[in-house]
Design a protein around this motif. Structure first.
Motif, short mmCIF file in Angstrom:
data_model
loop_
_atom_site.label_atom_id
_atom_site.label_comp_id
_atom_site.label_asym_id
_atom_site.label_seq_id
_atom_site.Cartn_x
_atom_site.Cartn_y
_atom_site.Cartn_z
N UNK A 93 -6.61 28.80 1.60
CA UNK A 93 -6.40 29.95 0.73
C UNK A 93 -7.54 30.96 0.84
N UNK A 94 -8.71 30.49 1.22
CA UNK A 94 -9.86 31.40 1.29
C UNK A 94 -10.24 31.73 2.74
N UNK A 95 -9.39 31.39 3.69
CA UNK A 95 -9.68 31.65 5.10
C UNK A 95 -8.76 32.73 5.63
N UNK A 96 -9.21 33.37 6.69
CA UNK A 96 -8.37 34.34 7.37
C UNK A 96 -7.91 33.76 8.71
N UNK A 97 -6.86 34.31 9.26
CA UNK A 97 -6.38 33.86 10.57
C UNK A 97 -7.47 34.04 11.61
N UNK A 98 -8.17 35.15 11.57
CA UNK A 98 -9.23 35.42 12.53
C UNK A 98 -10.34 34.38 12.44
N UNK A 99 -10.63 33.96 11.22
CA UNK A 99 -11.67 32.95 11.02
C UNK A 99 -11.25 31.62 11.64
N UNK A 100 -9.99 31.30 11.58
CA UNK A 100 -9.50 30.02 12.09
C UNK A 100 -9.33 30.00 13.60
N UNK A 101 -8.76 31.07 14.18
CA UNK A 101 -8.47 31.06 15.61
C UNK A 101 -9.41 31.93 16.43
N UNK A 102 -10.34 32.58 15.78
CA UNK A 102 -11.34 33.38 16.50
C UNK A 102 -10.71 34.52 17.27
N UNK A 103 -11.12 34.67 18.51
CA UNK A 103 -10.63 35.77 19.34
C UNK A 103 -9.31 35.47 20.04
N UNK A 104 -8.58 34.47 19.58
CA UNK A 104 -7.33 34.08 20.24
C UNK A 104 -6.14 34.94 19.81
N UNK A 105 -6.39 36.00 19.09
CA UNK A 105 -5.31 36.91 18.68
C UNK A 105 -5.37 38.13 19.59
N UNK A 106 -4.30 38.38 20.32
CA UNK A 106 -4.26 39.52 21.23
C UNK A 106 -2.82 39.93 21.46
N UNK A 107 -2.62 41.17 21.83
CA UNK A 107 -1.28 41.68 22.12
C UNK A 107 -0.92 41.28 23.55
#
Length: 110
Positions: free
Chosen positions: A74-88
């Motif tokens: 609840x207090x985490x963000x997606x970016x915090x969990x997967x780091x730089x693995x978010x990309x188009x």
């Protein structure tokens, strides 16, 4: 539940990461204390059970620590969990990550 015990459950026990231990707030300690007290109330509500007996003395703390771990998302963000693995990506096939812990605990299932 003592203040030292609450502080340990809130992140000083070594069960949580260094970043998490360093960011423990008063609010977090209050939440752990409230969870532990709730568990104590539940134990007191069980007929013929003795919450003060040796096998149950630490149960409220164990509950509070487990509950904190199960709800930390609840207090985490997606970016915090997967780091730089978010990309188009133009790819339309499924991309997946493995070995990610997934817990499901919604407040309405308590």
């Amino acid at each position: 539940v003592s203040a030292d015990t609450i502080n340990a459950a809130a992140g000083g026990s070594g069960e949580f990461g260094t970043h998490e231990r360093n960011s423990i707030s008063v609010r977090c300690r209050d939440q752990v204390e409230q969870s532990a007290r709730a568990a104590e109330l539940i134990l007191h509500g069980i007929p013929s059970e003795e919450p003060g007996r040796e096998g149950l003395r630490e149960t409220p703390l164990r509950f509070a620590k487990a509950f904190r771990e199960l709800t930390k998302g609840y207090s985490m963000s997606v970016e915090e969990e997967v780091g730089g693995a978010i990309f188009k990506e133009a790819e339309e096939k499924m991309v997946y990550m493995k070995d990610i812990p997934v817990y499901s605990l919604c407040e309405h299932h308590l």
